[in-house]
Design a protein around this motif. Structure first.
Motif, PDB file in Angstrom:
ATOM      1  N   SER A 575      -6.815 -28.495   7.892  1.00  0.00           N
ATOM      2  CA  SER A 575      -7.924 -28.814   8.819  1.00  0.00           C
ATOM      3  C   SER A 575      -9.197 -28.527   8.450  1.00  0.00           C
ATOM      4  O   SER A 575     -10.072 -29.236   8.539  1.00  0.00           O
ATOM      5  N   ASP A 576      -9.172 -27.145   8.286  1.00  0.00           N
ATOM      6  CA  ASP A 576     -10.663 -26.657   7.864  1.00  0.00           C
ATOM      7  C   ASP A 576     -11.187 -27.264   6.528  1.00  0.00           C
ATOM      8  O   ASP A 576     -12.602 -27.499   6.310  1.00  0.00           O
ATOM      9  N   ALA A 577     -10.400 -27.525   5.598  1.00  0.00           N
ATOM     10  CA  ALA A 577     -10.760 -28.019   4.126  1.00  0.00           C
ATOM     11  C   ALA A 577     -11.087 -29.479   4.472  1.00  0.00           C
ATOM     12  O   ALA A 577     -12.216 -29.956   4.030  1.00  0.00           O
ATOM     13  N   TYR A 578     -10.302 -30.151   5.220  1.00  0.00           N
ATOM     14  CA  TYR A 578     -10.680 -31.617   5.756  1.00  0.00           C
ATOM     15  C   TYR A 578     -12.091 -31.716   6.288  1.00  0.00           C
ATOM     16  O   TYR A 578     -13.066 -32.444   6.019  1.00  0.00           O
ATOM     17  N   LYS A 579     -12.303 -30.732   7.240  1.00  0.00           N
ATOM     18  CA  LYS A 579     -13.786 -30.837   8.117  1.00  0.00           C
ATOM     19  C   LYS A 579     -14.972 -30.735   7.223  1.00  0.00           C
ATOM     20  O   LYS A 579     -15.667 -30.991   7.352  1.00  0.00           O
ATOM     21  N   ILE A 580     -14.697 -29.476   6.430  1.00  0.00           N
ATOM     22  CA  ILE A 580     -15.762 -29.211   5.447  1.00  0.00           C
ATOM     23  C   ILE A 580     -16.153 -30.155   4.571  1.00  0.00           C
ATOM     24  O   ILE A 580     -17.198 -30.467   4.199  1.00  0.00           O
ATOM     25  N   CYS A 581     -15.074 -30.975   3.943  1.00  0.00           N
ATOM     26  CA  CYS A 581     -15.292 -32.061   3.108  1.00  0.00           C
ATOM     27  C   CYS A 581     -15.883 -33.260   3.477  1.00  0.00           C
ATOM     28  O   CYS A 581     -16.613 -34.111   2.835  1.00  0.00           O
ATOM     29  N   LYS A 582     -15.374 -33.802   4.656  1.00  0.00           N
ATOM     30  CA  LYS A 582     -15.345 -35.145   5.283  1.00  0.00           C
ATOM     31  C   LYS A 582     -16.364 -35.035   6.470  1.00  0.00           C
ATOM     32  O   LYS A 582     -17.049 -36.022   6.695  1.00  0.00           O
ATOM     33  N   LEU A 583     -16.597 -34.143   7.408  1.00  0.00           N
ATOM     34  CA  LEU A 583     -16.934 -34.343   8.851  1.00  0.00           C
ATOM     35  C   LEU A 583     -18.491 -33.649   8.928  1.00  0.00           C
ATOM     36  O   LEU A 583     -19.091 -33.772   9.812  1.00  0.00           O
ATOM     37  N   PHE A 584     -18.965 -32.900   7.752  1.00  0.00           N
ATOM     38  CA  PHE A 584     -20.178 -32.292   7.861  1.00  0.00           C
ATOM     39  C   PHE A 584     -20.756 -32.351   6.623  1.00  0.00           C
ATOM     40  O   PHE A 584     -20.381 -32.699   5.463  1.00  0.00           O
ATOM     41  N   ARG A 585     -22.231 -32.291   6.650  1.00  0.00           N
ATOM     42  CA  ARG A 585     -22.808 -32.051   5.458  1.00  0.00           C
ATOM     43  C   ARG A 585     -22.565 -30.955   4.623  1.00  0.00           C
ATOM     44  O   ARG A 585     -21.988 -29.996   5.096  1.00  0.00           O
ATOM     45  N   LYS A 586     -22.860 -31.110   3.404  1.00  0.00           N
ATOM     46  CA  LYS A 586     -22.464 -29.909   2.556  1.00  0.00           C
ATOM     47  C   LYS A 586     -23.280 -28.835   2.817  1.00  0.00           C
ATOM     48  O   LYS A 586     -24.676 -28.907   2.938  1.00  0.00           O
TER      49      LYS A 586
END
Length: 686
Positions: A575-586
């Motif tokens: 879930s943390d991996a998905y969140k940083i990749c898809k839900l937020f700016r880099k």
């Protein structure tokens, strides 16, 4: 695509031209070169003239910014450092009067910044060595900048150079009110942000690399995390967090197996677990002393071994990722640092100076009392919890119904919500307090900020548990409270961290940034700003620290703690991996050599676990009965507990001493790096 530790890419001879891909493997119209009419500011040296430029960072300007202001900002970005600029490459986008500036970096600027940051890179003999610009030709792949530096490093260097822009003399910004004048040594980028000229800045995603990383990270069924790819794309700050999360999660297997075994084979432990879930406070649930002693001693030794082994893994990763030899003390001050301009007595540079006594005075007069006030609010919430607990217990005795059974958990749930809200507010206050203290180095700023949060977090999350355990001496209530925390907190965290951002992304953000294949590449870059900014890893580390505290401090009274944490963390990784990749700016990622002050916090909890577990065992009803039957005096019981506590502390210290903080091969490599750095500095002086 990237190999382990790098970004990959094609490169040519660095002395002539060098092809570079733009994000998404498409050449953005108007952003494809540095030649005449291309729109990019010119590189300051011939070896940096590129056929294709890699857009790295997008700068968002204010809506009311005038064209002459934008032109001035681009000129400051592009001119050489000796003339007061950042020596980067800037492009105005398709519309010269638009509200964005796309920034890239030439090879020489990237290499010079690599030396300033103290990064280590692969030398011609295959070993890692501190990079020196004058010796660049002896470093492997230094002529192919996309292989030599990771994408995360290139993007951070752009931010590093922009944040370091300082006025060489008094300046007036064209197109901006005369009230905004840059004084000598003022931080240009910070002043532009305060004036609303620059409203945002973020690194750009590379869709192709992101897609490859996603497939290797959370989209498949693989158990191992692609740590080198994470480091290459998101940087060492993010990579160290996920490396620790992975290491800690699999380290939960031994205590989880032990807890399950105790729960299965011990009837007394089974009864405790059932009572903690049902809410029953049957006084006959005397703990199985032998089982809890095993759990307590194991938890104390486990926490020590885990942290010592993590230090070794962290040292190996910092060497592999080139962050073992970072330099910061003599770098430019961080952007938020301010003071009267003077000469730094160490470096001889003109920069803002701020007396240490003023910082300490601010901490003593403002920061410490503010932290104390929030700790008082924690105590107030704890008193409210006890009042509510007494009310629902009385209600349950009067009603004795299913509804009253459910209401028994309401004080715990309400207090958990209260502590989470208070923690969120406090983190905002801690940020303002640390900014007010005016620290020069970024590491000092982060350490003081983290320290404030850690003190509050420990008090906020563990004060009630310690009070129940050692003041009220109510072990059944402690089990019930711990069960509530482990179940409710994990559900709340999953909802707030993943479910809500996912729904917001799908229902609100995604339609606004919908794009087609034939859309201009500049529009695709603009769409990335519709994503919310990444909130950082503070909350993630806090969650792991609290978990570690529950397990190391109190698991002897609730053996299923480890299995519940293991189940949660197996989903947390993805879930943390998905969140940083898809839900937020880099996010930008500062090069780091480990977890920093967070590692100290975990070690402190590991030490406190000895005291906590010893006294919890002393309070067990069956052990109390044994002492009474043996007619051992209270004084001797206390002395025995202190003796056992000190013996266990000595065992922990011996274990920590016997397990070196870094493997021998890393120690040798580190000393080689230091020796070569001394040699290189000597050659520079000659």
């Amino acid at each position: 695509m990237s190999s382990a530790g790098g970004d990959g890419g094609s490169g040519a001879d660095g002395d002539t031209t060098q092809k570079m891909k733009t994000p998404g493997a498409e050449v953005l119209p108007g952003l494809s070169g540095t030649g005449s009419g291309s729109g990019w500011t010119k590189a300051s040296c011939l070896c940096c003239v590129l056929e294709q430029v890699e857009p790295l960072v997008l700068v968002q300007l204010g809506e009311q910014v005038q064209p002459e202001t934008k032109e001035w900002v681009m000129r400051m970005i592009g001119v050489p450092e000796k003339d007061g600029g950042a020596a980067l490459l800037a492009h105005p986008g398709e519309d010269a009067g638009g509200d964005i500036i796309v920034v890239s970096a030439p090879r020489c600027t990237l290499l010079r910044a690599t030396e300033e940051l103290g990064l280590c890179k692969t030398y011609r003999n295959g070993d890692m060595a501190a990079f020196f610009y004058h010796d660049r030709d002896n470093f492997k792949d230094s002529d192919n900048i996309q292989v030599f530096l990771t994408l995360a490093e290139r993007q951070y260097i752009v931010k590093y150079e922009l944040d370091g822009l300082r006025a060489q003399r008094d300046l007036r910004i064209p197109g901006v009110s005369n009230s905004l004048t840059l004084r000598q040594r003022d931080n240009i980028w910070q002043k532009l942000q305060q004036a609303g000229v620059i409203v945002d800045m973020f690194p750009l995603h590379d869709p192709d690399k992101l897609e490859t990383l996603s497939k290797a990270w959370y989209s498949g069924n693989q158990l191992a995390q692609p740590l080198d790819m994470i480091n290459a794309y998101f940087g060492s700050t993010v990579a160290f967090y996920f490396s620790f999360l992975d290491f800690y999660t699999w380290s939960l297997l031994p205590p989880a197996i032990l807890g399950l075994a105790l729960a299965y084979f011990s009837g007394a432990v089974q009864k405790e677990v059932l009572n903690s879930v049902s809410g029953s406070s049957d006084e006959d649930d005397s703990p199985s002393v032998s089982g809890h002693v095993i759990q307590a001693i194991f938890s104390m030794l486990w926490s020590t071994v885990v942290m010592e082994m993590w230090k070794r893994r962290s040292a190996a990763l910092s060497y592999r990722w080139g962050s073992l030899h970072l330099a910061e003390r003599f770098a430019e001050p961080r952007p938020g640092f301010h003071g009267e301009v003077g000469v730094n007595p160490v470096t001889g540079r003109e920069e803002p100076l701020f007396p240490a006594w003023q910082r300490q005075l601010r901490m003593a007069v403002v920061s410490i009392p503010s932290v104390g006030m929030f700790l008082g609010l924690v105590v107030l919430g704890m008193l409210g919890f006890y009042w509510g607990e007494a009310q629902v217990q009385q209600l349950h005795q009067d009603w004795d119904s299913m509804l009253s059974q459910v209401l028994l958990y309401m004080p715990s749930v309400a207090h958990i919500v209260y502590t989470n809200v208070l923690g969120t507010v406090y983190r905002t206050v801690a940020l303002s307090l640390t900014e007010f203290e005016n620290h020069r180095e970024e590491s000092a700023y982060q350490n003081h900020l983290t320290g404030k949060v850690l003190v509050f977090t420990f008090f906020n999350y563990f004060a009630v548990l310690f009070h129940i355990a050692f003041y009220k001496q109510d072990l059944p209530l402690l089990r019930k409270r711990l069960a509530s925390l482990l179940i409710v907190t994990q559900l709340v965290n999953q909802a707030t961290e993943v479910v809500i951002p996912f729904l917001v992304d799908r229902l609100i953000s995604a339609p606004r940034r919908a794009e087609r294949d034939d859309d201009p590449q500049e529009d695709k870059l603009r769409n990335q700003r519709n994503l919310p900014a990444f909130p950082g890893l503070f909350a993630e580390y806090i969650e792991l620290l609290v978990q570690f505290g529950y397990l190391s401090l109190f698991s002897c009274v609730y053996p299923l703690t480890a299995i519940l944490l293991l189940i949660n963390n197996l989903t947390e990784i993805r879930s943390d991996a998905y969140k940083i990749c898809k839900l937020f700016r880099k996010p930008f990622s500062t090069p780091v050599a480990g977890m920093g002050v967070w590692q100290i916090a975990f070690e402190v909890l590991s030490f406190v676990s000895v005291i906590s577990n010893c006294w919890l065992l002393l309070l067990s009803p069956r052990l109390q009965e044994f002492f009474q039957e043996s007619k051992i005096s209270s004084r001797n019981i206390l002395l025995l507990a202190v003796l056992v506590e000190h013996v266990l502390i000595m065992i922990k210290m011996v274990l920590a001493f016997l397990i070196p903080d870094e493997p021998d091969w890393v120690r040798i490599k580190r000393e080689q790096i230091e020796f070569r750095s001394m040699q290189a500095l000597g050659q520079q002086k000659l």
